[in-house]
Design an enzyme around this catalytic site. Sequence first.
Site, PDB file in Angstrom:
ATOM      1  N   SER A 190       0.793  -1.222   0.000  1.00 45.67           N
ATOM      2  CA  SER A 190       0.000   0.000   0.000  1.00 45.67           C
ATOM      3  C   SER A 190       0.832   1.281   0.000  1.00 45.67           C
ATOM      4  O   SER A 190       0.355   2.310  -0.456  1.00 45.67           O
ATOM      5  CB  SER A 190      -0.987  -0.002   1.171  1.00 45.67           C
ATOM      6  N   HIS A 218      -5.488  -3.446  -2.810  1.00 41.96           N
ATOM      7  CA  HIS A 218      -5.230  -2.454  -3.865  1.00 41.96           C
ATOM      8  C   HIS A 218      -5.238  -3.050  -5.265  1.00 41.96           C
ATOM      9  O   HIS A 218      -5.206  -2.320  -6.246  1.00 41.96           O
ATOM     10  CB  HIS A 218      -3.903  -1.748  -3.619  1.00 41.96           C
ATOM     11  N   LYS A 248     -11.947   0.577  -1.845  1.00 40.45           N
ATOM     12  CA  LYS A 248     -10.934   1.194  -2.714  1.00 40.45           C
ATOM     13  C   LYS A 248     -11.454   1.217  -4.149  1.00 40.45           C
ATOM     14  O   LYS A 248     -12.360   1.975  -4.445  1.00 40.45           O
ATOM     15  CB  LYS A 248      -9.610   0.492  -2.483  1.00 40.45           C
TER      16      LYS A 248
HETATM   17  C1  LIG Z   1      -6.888  -0.341   3.120  1.00 39.12           C
HETATM   18  C2  LIG Z   1      -6.245  -1.653   3.424  1.00 39.12           C
HETATM   19  C3  LIG Z   1      -6.804  -2.527   4.348  1.00 39.12           C
HETATM   20  C4  LIG Z   1      -7.986  -2.143   5.204  1.00 39.12           C
HETATM   21  O1  LIG Z   1      -9.151  -2.118   4.499  1.00 39.12           O
HETATM   22  P1  LIG Z   1     -10.372  -1.221   5.049  1.00 39.12           P
HETATM   23  O2  LIG Z   1     -11.560  -1.771   4.376  1.00 39.12           O
HETATM   24  O3  LIG Z   1     -10.057   0.185   4.654  1.00 39.12           O
HETATM   25  O4  LIG Z   1     -10.401  -1.403   6.534  1.00 39.12           O
HETATM   26  C5  LIG Z   1      -6.219  -3.757   4.520  1.00 39.12           C
HETATM   27  N1  LIG Z   1      -5.109  -4.104   3.816  1.00 39.12           N
HETATM   28  C6  LIG Z   1      -4.535  -3.269   2.949  1.00 39.12           C
HETATM   29  C7  LIG Z   1      -3.307  -3.713   2.211  1.00 39.12           C
HETATM   30  C8  LIG Z   1      -5.069  -2.011   2.730  1.00 39.12           C
HETATM   31  O5  LIG Z   1      -4.485  -1.173   1.891  1.00 39.12           O
END
Ligand SMILES: *Cc1c(COP(=O)(O)O)cnc(C)c1O
Length: 405
Positions: A190, A218, A248
Amino acid sequence: MTADLLTEALSPELEARRAAHLYRSRRTLNGPQQPQTQVDGRDLLTFCSNDYLGLANDPRVIERFQQAASRYGAGSGASHLVSGHSAEHHGLEEELAAFTGRDRALLFSTGFMANLGTIQALVGKGDVVFQDRLNHASLLDGGLHSGARFKRYQHNDAGHLNRLLEKTSPAASVNHHNRRKLVVTDGVFSMDGDCAPMQPLIETCQQHNAWLMVDDAHGFGCLGDNGQGLGAGFSQNEIPILMGTLGKAIGTSGAFIAGSDALIETLIQFARPYIYTTAIPPAIAAATRTSLNIVQQEPERRQHLNTLIAQFRTGAQQLGLTLMDSPTAIQPILIGDDAETLSWSHKLENAGLLVTAIRPPTVPKGSARLRVTLSASHRAEQIDRLLAVLADIAQQRGVPEVVLP
Ligand SMILES: *Cc1c(COP(=O)(O)O)cnc(C)c1O
Protein backbone atom coordinates in the site's frame (compact mmCIF):
# COMPACT_ATOMS: atom_id res chain seq x y z
CA MET A 1 -9.60 17.09 37.47
CA THR A 2 -9.39 13.62 35.92
CA ALA A 3 -9.51 15.16 32.46
CA ASP A 4 -6.65 17.49 33.40
CA LEU A 5 -4.56 14.60 34.62
CA LEU A 6 -5.28 12.73 31.42
CA THR A 7 -4.21 15.75 29.36
CA GLU A 8 -1.03 16.04 31.39
CA ALA A 9 -0.24 12.38 30.83
CA LEU A 10 -0.94 12.45 27.09
CA SER A 11 0.66 15.77 26.15
CA PRO A 12 4.37 14.83 26.06
CA GLU A 13 3.86 12.19 23.38
CA LEU A 14 1.80 14.58 21.27
CA GLU A 15 4.45 17.29 21.60
CA ALA A 16 7.21 14.87 20.68
CA ARG A 17 5.33 13.77 17.60
CA ARG A 18 4.82 17.36 16.51
CA ALA A 19 8.48 18.19 17.07
CA ALA A 20 9.46 15.19 14.94
CA HIS A 21 7.32 16.41 12.01
CA LEU A 22 5.18 13.30 12.39
CA TYR A 23 1.97 14.89 13.60
CA ARG A 24 -1.11 13.82 11.65
CA SER A 25 -4.22 15.85 11.08
CA ARG A 26 -7.39 15.34 9.10
CA ARG A 27 -8.89 17.22 6.19
CA THR A 28 -12.58 17.82 5.80
CA LEU A 29 -14.07 17.24 2.40
CA ASN A 30 -17.13 19.19 1.38
CA GLY A 31 -17.98 17.07 -1.60
CA PRO A 32 -17.72 13.58 -3.07
CA GLN A 33 -14.55 11.66 -3.73
CA GLN A 34 -13.42 12.94 -7.12
CA PRO A 35 -10.22 14.52 -8.46
CA GLN A 36 -11.38 18.13 -8.21
CA THR A 37 -13.03 18.59 -4.84
CA GLN A 38 -13.41 20.97 -1.91
CA VAL A 39 -11.07 20.27 0.97
CA ASP A 40 -11.29 22.45 4.07
CA GLY A 41 -13.28 24.92 1.99
CA ARG A 42 -10.67 25.13 -0.79
CA ASP A 43 -10.89 23.74 -4.30
CA LEU A 44 -8.08 21.24 -4.73
CA LEU A 45 -7.05 18.72 -7.34
CA THR A 46 -6.42 15.56 -5.34
CA PHE A 47 -3.98 12.72 -5.90
CA CYS A 48 -4.54 10.73 -2.75
CA SER A 49 -7.77 8.80 -3.09
CA ASN A 50 -8.06 5.01 -3.21
CA ASP A 51 -11.09 5.36 -5.47
CA TYR A 52 -8.94 3.99 -8.30
CA LEU A 53 -11.72 3.43 -10.82
CA GLY A 54 -13.80 6.50 -10.02
CA LEU A 55 -16.76 4.46 -8.80
CA ALA A 56 -17.35 6.07 -5.39
CA ASN A 57 -19.35 8.81 -7.08
CA ASP A 58 -20.78 6.88 -10.04
CA PRO A 59 -24.46 7.80 -10.58
CA ARG A 60 -25.47 4.15 -11.15
CA VAL A 61 -23.88 3.04 -7.90
CA ILE A 62 -25.50 5.94 -6.04
CA GLU A 63 -28.90 5.18 -7.53
CA ARG A 64 -28.75 1.53 -6.48
CA PHE A 65 -27.67 2.68 -3.03
CA GLN A 66 -30.71 4.98 -2.78
CA GLN A 67 -33.13 2.33 -4.03
CA ALA A 68 -31.81 -0.27 -1.62
CA ALA A 69 -31.94 2.22 1.27
CA SER A 70 -35.62 2.78 0.51
CA ARG A 71 -36.24 -0.93 0.65
CA TYR A 72 -33.93 -2.06 3.48
CA GLY A 73 -33.51 1.11 5.51
CA ALA A 74 -30.32 2.87 6.54
CA GLY A 75 -28.71 0.34 8.85
CA SER A 76 -28.46 -3.44 9.01
CA GLY A 77 -29.59 -3.49 12.63
CA ALA A 78 -27.56 -6.49 13.80
CA SER A 79 -24.54 -8.69 13.19
CA HIS A 80 -24.67 -11.31 10.42
CA LEU A 81 -25.19 -14.18 12.87
CA VAL A 82 -28.08 -12.49 14.64
CA SER A 83 -30.45 -10.87 12.15
CA GLY A 84 -28.31 -8.50 10.08
CA HIS A 85 -27.59 -10.78 7.11
CA SER A 86 -29.79 -9.53 4.25
CA ALA A 87 -30.46 -10.87 0.78
CA GLU A 88 -28.23 -8.10 -0.60
CA HIS A 89 -25.30 -9.23 1.56
CA HIS A 90 -25.90 -12.80 0.51
CA GLY A 91 -26.18 -11.96 -3.18
CA LEU A 92 -22.98 -9.94 -3.01
CA GLU A 93 -21.12 -12.84 -1.38
CA GLU A 94 -22.22 -15.15 -4.18
CA GLU A 95 -21.14 -12.67 -6.83
CA LEU A 96 -17.76 -12.12 -5.16
CA ALA A 97 -17.18 -15.89 -5.04
CA ALA A 98 -18.02 -16.25 -8.73
CA PHE A 99 -15.89 -13.24 -9.70
CA THR A 100 -12.80 -14.46 -7.83
CA GLY A 101 -13.27 -18.10 -8.87
CA ARG A 102 -13.63 -19.31 -5.29
CA ASP A 103 -16.15 -21.68 -3.69
CA ARG A 104 -17.43 -19.02 -1.36
CA ALA A 105 -16.87 -15.48 -0.08
CA LEU A 106 -17.62 -13.90 3.29
CA LEU A 107 -18.31 -10.19 3.80
CA PHE A 108 -16.59 -8.31 6.61
CA SER A 109 -17.44 -4.78 7.74
CA THR A 110 -13.91 -3.50 7.02
CA GLY A 111 -10.67 -4.84 5.58
CA PHE A 112 -8.93 -4.23 8.87
CA MET A 113 -11.40 -6.55 10.59
CA ALA A 114 -11.22 -9.15 7.82
CA ASN A 115 -7.47 -9.41 8.34
CA LEU A 116 -7.60 -9.45 12.14
CA GLY A 117 -10.40 -11.99 12.19
CA THR A 118 -9.02 -14.34 9.57
CA ILE A 119 -5.51 -14.60 10.95
CA GLN A 120 -6.78 -15.06 14.49
CA ALA A 121 -9.25 -17.73 13.40
CA LEU A 122 -6.60 -19.69 11.50
CA VAL A 123 -3.56 -19.65 13.77
CA GLY A 124 -2.87 -19.47 17.47
CA LYS A 125 -0.49 -20.66 20.13
CA GLY A 126 1.90 -23.31 18.81
CA ASP A 127 1.51 -22.15 15.19
CA VAL A 128 3.74 -19.84 13.16
CA VAL A 129 2.77 -16.87 11.00
CA PHE A 130 5.20 -15.51 8.41
CA GLN A 131 4.72 -11.99 7.09
CA ASP A 132 6.38 -9.67 4.62
CA ARG A 133 7.97 -6.90 6.68
CA LEU A 134 6.07 -4.24 4.71
CA ASN A 135 2.64 -5.79 5.19
CA HIS A 136 -0.33 -3.58 6.04
CA ALA A 137 -0.82 -2.76 9.73
CA SER A 138 -3.98 -4.87 9.93
CA LEU A 139 -2.09 -8.00 8.85
CA LEU A 140 0.77 -7.33 11.25
CA ASP A 141 -1.67 -6.70 14.11
CA GLY A 142 -3.62 -9.85 13.24
CA GLY A 143 -0.43 -11.88 13.41
CA LEU A 144 0.84 -10.25 16.59
CA HIS A 145 -2.47 -10.72 18.41
CA SER A 146 -3.06 -14.27 17.23
CA GLY A 147 -0.75 -15.89 19.75
CA ALA A 148 1.19 -17.63 16.97
CA ARG A 149 4.96 -17.20 16.69
CA PHE A 150 5.55 -14.23 14.43
CA LYS A 151 8.26 -14.12 11.80
CA ARG A 152 8.89 -11.35 9.30
CA TYR A 153 10.65 -11.99 6.03
CA GLN A 154 12.45 -9.42 3.89
CA HIS A 155 10.19 -7.53 1.53
CA ASN A 156 9.13 -9.67 -1.46
CA ASP A 157 11.93 -12.14 -0.73
CA ALA A 158 10.63 -15.69 -1.27
CA GLY A 159 14.18 -17.01 -0.69
CA HIS A 160 14.26 -15.53 2.79
CA LEU A 161 10.77 -16.88 3.48
CA ASN A 162 11.98 -20.29 2.34
CA ARG A 163 14.89 -20.22 4.80
CA LEU A 164 12.58 -19.23 7.66
CA LEU A 165 10.16 -22.02 6.75
CA GLU A 166 12.99 -24.56 6.66
CA LYS A 167 13.97 -23.62 10.19
CA THR A 168 10.47 -24.28 11.42
CA SER A 169 9.92 -27.59 9.60
CA PRO A 170 7.99 -30.26 11.57
CA ALA A 171 11.13 -32.27 12.37
CA ALA A 172 12.31 -29.43 14.59
CA SER A 173 9.06 -29.44 16.52
CA VAL A 174 7.95 -33.01 17.02
CA ASN A 175 5.80 -32.04 19.96
CA HIS A 176 3.58 -29.87 17.74
CA HIS A 177 2.33 -32.45 15.25
CA ASN A 178 -0.48 -30.13 14.18
CA ARG A 179 1.55 -26.95 13.94
CA ARG A 180 0.11 -24.66 11.29
CA LYS A 181 2.17 -22.36 9.10
CA LEU A 182 0.47 -19.33 7.62
CA VAL A 183 2.23 -17.05 5.13
CA VAL A 184 0.66 -13.62 4.70
CA THR A 185 1.40 -10.95 2.11
CA ASP A 186 -0.08 -7.80 0.64
CA GLY A 187 -0.82 -8.36 -3.05
CA VAL A 188 -0.01 -4.74 -3.90
CA PHE A 189 1.97 -2.98 -1.15
CA SER A 190 0.00 0.00 0.00
CA MET A 191 2.85 2.47 0.54
CA ASP A 192 5.12 1.29 -2.31
CA GLY A 193 2.71 0.19 -5.02
CA ASP A 194 4.79 -2.84 -5.99
CA CYS A 195 3.33 -6.35 -6.32
CA ALA A 196 4.16 -9.50 -4.36
CA PRO A 197 6.03 -12.16 -6.40
CA MET A 198 3.10 -14.56 -6.47
CA GLN A 199 4.60 -17.54 -8.29
CA PRO A 200 7.68 -17.89 -6.02
CA LEU A 201 5.55 -17.36 -2.93
CA ILE A 202 3.05 -20.00 -4.03
CA GLU A 203 5.81 -22.53 -4.76
CA THR A 204 7.54 -21.85 -1.45
CA CYS A 205 4.30 -22.31 0.47
CA GLN A 206 3.49 -25.53 -1.36
CA GLN A 207 6.96 -26.95 -0.67
CA HIS A 208 6.54 -26.36 3.05
CA ASN A 209 2.88 -27.15 3.40
CA ALA A 210 2.20 -23.57 4.48
CA TRP A 211 -1.08 -21.78 3.88
CA LEU A 212 -0.91 -18.63 1.78
CA MET A 213 -3.07 -15.58 2.46
CA VAL A 214 -3.02 -12.65 0.03
CA ASP A 215 -4.47 -9.23 0.88
CA ASP A 216 -5.49 -7.83 -2.49
CA ALA A 217 -6.88 -4.53 -1.14
CA HIS A 218 -5.23 -2.45 -3.86
CA GLY A 219 -5.25 -5.00 -6.69
CA PHE A 220 -8.90 -6.01 -6.55
CA GLY A 221 -10.80 -4.16 -9.28
CA CYS A 222 -7.64 -2.75 -10.89
CA LEU A 223 -5.46 -5.68 -11.89
CA GLY A 224 -6.25 -8.63 -14.14
CA ASP A 225 -8.14 -8.58 -17.42
CA ASN A 226 -11.54 -8.25 -15.79
CA GLY A 227 -10.39 -6.61 -12.59
CA GLN A 228 -10.36 -9.80 -10.51
CA GLY A 229 -7.12 -8.56 -9.02
CA LEU A 230 -3.67 -9.94 -8.49
CA GLY A 231 -4.78 -12.78 -6.25
CA ALA A 232 -7.67 -13.96 -8.33
CA GLY A 233 -5.35 -14.65 -11.27
CA PHE A 234 -4.35 -17.71 -9.25
CA SER A 235 -6.57 -20.63 -8.29
CA GLN A 236 -7.98 -21.43 -4.90
CA ASN A 237 -5.35 -24.19 -4.60
CA GLU A 238 -2.56 -21.72 -5.23
CA ILE A 239 -3.92 -18.94 -3.01
CA PRO A 240 -6.33 -20.62 -0.58
CA ILE A 241 -7.04 -17.46 1.44
CA LEU A 242 -7.84 -14.38 -0.64
CA MET A 243 -8.83 -11.06 0.85
CA GLY A 244 -10.14 -8.02 -1.01
CA THR A 245 -11.56 -4.68 0.06
CA LEU A 246 -14.59 -2.86 -1.30
CA GLY A 247 -13.70 0.66 -0.16
CA LYS A 248 -10.93 1.19 -2.71
CA ALA A 249 -11.35 0.44 -6.42
CA ILE A 250 -14.89 -0.82 -5.83
CA GLY A 251 -15.80 2.57 -4.40
CA THR A 252 -18.11 1.54 -1.55
CA SER A 253 -17.13 0.03 1.81
CA GLY A 254 -16.39 -3.30 3.47
CA ALA A 255 -14.22 -6.28 2.58
CA PHE A 256 -14.34 -10.01 1.92
CA ILE A 257 -12.44 -13.25 2.28
CA ALA A 258 -12.81 -15.78 -0.52
CA GLY A 259 -11.88 -19.45 -0.45
CA SER A 260 -13.11 -22.95 0.25
CA ASP A 261 -16.30 -23.87 2.06
CA ALA A 262 -14.30 -25.07 5.09
CA LEU A 263 -12.40 -21.79 5.26
CA ILE A 264 -15.56 -19.69 5.16
CA GLU A 265 -17.36 -21.89 7.71
CA THR A 266 -14.32 -21.63 10.01
CA LEU A 267 -14.46 -17.85 9.81
CA ILE A 268 -18.21 -17.76 10.49
CA GLN A 269 -17.65 -19.90 13.60
CA PHE A 270 -14.42 -18.43 14.94
CA ALA A 271 -13.51 -15.00 13.50
CA ARG A 272 -14.44 -12.68 16.36
CA PRO A 273 -14.34 -9.43 14.28
CA TYR A 274 -16.82 -11.13 11.98
CA ILE A 275 -19.13 -12.40 14.70
CA TYR A 276 -19.25 -9.48 17.11
CA THR A 277 -19.90 -6.54 14.83
CA THR A 278 -22.79 -4.97 12.96
CA ALA A 279 -23.16 -5.97 9.33
CA ILE A 280 -22.57 -3.17 6.80
CA PRO A 281 -25.82 -1.52 5.68
CA PRO A 282 -27.63 -3.68 3.10
CA ALA A 283 -27.75 -0.65 0.79
CA ILE A 284 -23.94 -0.62 0.73
CA ALA A 285 -23.98 -4.28 -0.25
CA ALA A 286 -26.47 -3.51 -3.02
CA ALA A 287 -24.44 -0.56 -4.32
CA THR A 288 -21.36 -2.80 -4.28
CA ARG A 289 -23.12 -5.31 -6.53
CA THR A 290 -23.69 -2.59 -9.12
CA SER A 291 -20.11 -1.44 -8.76
CA LEU A 292 -18.78 -4.97 -9.19
CA ASN A 293 -20.79 -5.28 -12.35
CA ILE A 294 -19.35 -2.03 -13.73
CA VAL A 295 -15.82 -3.24 -12.90
CA GLN A 296 -16.42 -6.22 -15.18
CA GLN A 297 -18.35 -4.42 -17.93
CA GLU A 298 -16.06 -1.39 -18.32
CA PRO A 299 -12.45 -2.48 -18.86
CA GLU A 300 -11.83 0.97 -20.38
CA ARG A 301 -11.59 2.32 -16.84
CA ARG A 302 -8.56 0.11 -16.19
CA GLN A 303 -7.09 0.96 -19.59
CA HIS A 304 -7.40 4.68 -18.95
CA LEU A 305 -5.86 4.28 -15.49
CA ASN A 306 -2.91 2.40 -16.99
CA THR A 307 -2.39 5.14 -19.58
CA LEU A 308 -2.28 7.74 -16.79
CA ILE A 309 0.17 5.63 -14.78
CA ALA A 310 2.52 5.46 -17.77
CA GLN A 311 2.15 9.20 -18.41
CA PHE A 312 2.98 10.02 -14.79
CA ARG A 313 5.96 7.68 -14.57
CA THR A 314 7.52 8.95 -17.78
CA GLY A 315 7.08 12.58 -16.73
CA ALA A 316 8.33 12.12 -13.16
CA GLN A 317 11.37 10.17 -14.30
CA GLN A 318 12.23 12.94 -16.76
CA LEU A 319 12.28 15.33 -13.80
CA GLY A 320 14.79 13.07 -12.06
CA LEU A 321 12.40 12.15 -9.24
CA THR A 322 12.79 8.79 -7.54
CA LEU A 323 9.82 6.52 -8.16
CA MET A 324 9.27 3.02 -6.84
CA ASP A 325 8.99 -0.22 -8.73
CA SER A 326 5.24 0.16 -9.10
CA PRO A 327 3.01 -0.83 -12.01
CA THR A 328 -0.10 0.20 -10.06
CA ALA A 329 -2.14 3.32 -9.28
CA ILE A 330 0.03 3.88 -6.19
CA GLN A 331 2.98 5.95 -7.43
CA PRO A 332 5.04 7.21 -4.48
CA ILE A 333 7.77 9.80 -5.02
CA LEU A 334 10.60 9.07 -2.58
CA ILE A 335 11.90 12.15 -0.78
CA GLY A 336 13.59 10.58 2.26
CA ASP A 337 13.64 13.32 4.89
CA ASP A 338 10.40 13.87 6.88
CA ALA A 339 10.50 17.68 6.97
CA GLU A 340 11.46 17.92 3.30
CA THR A 341 8.56 15.65 2.37
CA LEU A 342 6.15 17.87 4.30
CA SER A 343 7.59 20.89 2.59
CA TRP A 344 6.95 19.41 -0.88
CA SER A 345 3.44 18.50 0.19
CA HIS A 346 2.79 22.07 1.39
CA LYS A 347 4.11 23.55 -1.82
CA LEU A 348 1.90 21.25 -3.85
CA GLU A 349 -1.04 22.37 -1.79
CA ASN A 350 -0.21 26.04 -2.27
CA ALA A 351 -0.41 25.32 -5.97
CA GLY A 352 -3.86 23.76 -5.51
CA LEU A 353 -2.86 20.08 -5.46
CA LEU A 354 -3.41 17.62 -2.64
CA VAL A 355 -0.80 14.85 -2.30
CA THR A 356 -0.27 13.13 1.04
CA ALA A 357 3.10 13.10 2.75
CA ILE A 358 3.72 9.63 4.18
CA ARG A 359 6.18 9.47 7.04
CA PRO A 360 7.37 6.94 9.62
CA PRO A 361 6.09 4.87 11.32
CA THR A 362 3.84 4.21 8.31
CA VAL A 363 7.01 3.73 6.22
CA PRO A 364 10.58 2.90 7.37
CA LYS A 365 12.69 5.77 8.73
CA GLY A 366 14.46 7.73 6.03
CA SER A 367 11.99 6.74 3.34
CA ALA A 368 9.34 9.45 3.69
CA ARG A 369 7.49 9.97 0.45
CA LEU A 370 4.75 11.75 -1.41
CA ARG A 371 2.14 9.11 -2.05
CA VAL A 372 0.61 9.97 -5.38
CA THR A 373 -2.39 7.86 -6.25
CA LEU A 374 -4.04 8.00 -9.64
CA SER A 375 -7.60 7.24 -10.58
CA ALA A 376 -9.48 6.47 -13.77
CA SER A 377 -11.43 9.65 -13.02
CA HIS A 378 -8.31 11.80 -13.59
CA ARG A 379 -7.78 13.35 -17.02
CA ALA A 380 -4.44 13.51 -18.81
CA GLU A 381 -4.31 17.32 -18.37
CA GLN A 382 -4.55 16.88 -14.62
CA ILE A 383 -1.48 14.61 -14.63
CA ASP A 384 0.31 17.25 -16.71
CA ARG A 385 -0.61 19.86 -14.13
CA LEU A 386 0.80 17.70 -11.32
CA LEU A 387 4.02 17.17 -13.29
CA ALA A 388 4.35 20.91 -13.97
CA VAL A 389 4.03 21.78 -10.27
CA LEU A 390 6.51 19.04 -9.34
CA ALA A 391 8.93 20.51 -11.89
CA ASP A 392 8.60 23.96 -10.25
CA ILE A 393 9.25 22.60 -6.77
CA ALA A 394 12.21 20.58 -8.00
CA GLN A 395 13.65 23.71 -9.50
CA GLN A 396 13.23 25.68 -6.25
CA ARG A 397 14.37 23.02 -3.81
CA GLY A 398 16.45 20.68 -5.92
CA VAL A 399 15.68 17.08 -6.75
CA PRO A 400 15.93 15.08 -3.49
CA GLU A 401 18.88 12.72 -3.30
CA VAL A 402 17.36 9.69 -1.68
CA VAL A 403 19.67 7.48 0.33
CA LEU A 404 17.64 4.55 1.53
CA PRO A 405 18.72 3.06 4.86
C1 LIG B 1 -6.89 -0.34 3.12
C2 LIG B 1 -6.25 -1.65 3.42
C3 LIG B 1 -6.80 -2.53 4.35
C4 LIG B 1 -7.99 -2.14 5.20
O1 LIG B 1 -9.15 -2.12 4.50
P1 LIG B 1 -10.37 -1.22 5.05
O2 LIG B 1 -11.56 -1.77 4.38
O3 LIG B 1 -10.06 0.18 4.65
O4 LIG B 1 -10.40 -1.40 6.53
C5 LIG B 1 -6.22 -3.76 4.52
N1 LIG B 1 -5.11 -4.10 3.82
C6 LIG B 1 -4.53 -3.27 2.95
C7 LIG B 1 -3.31 -3.71 2.21
C8 LIG B 1 -5.07 -2.01 2.73
O5 LIG B 1 -4.49 -1.17 1.89
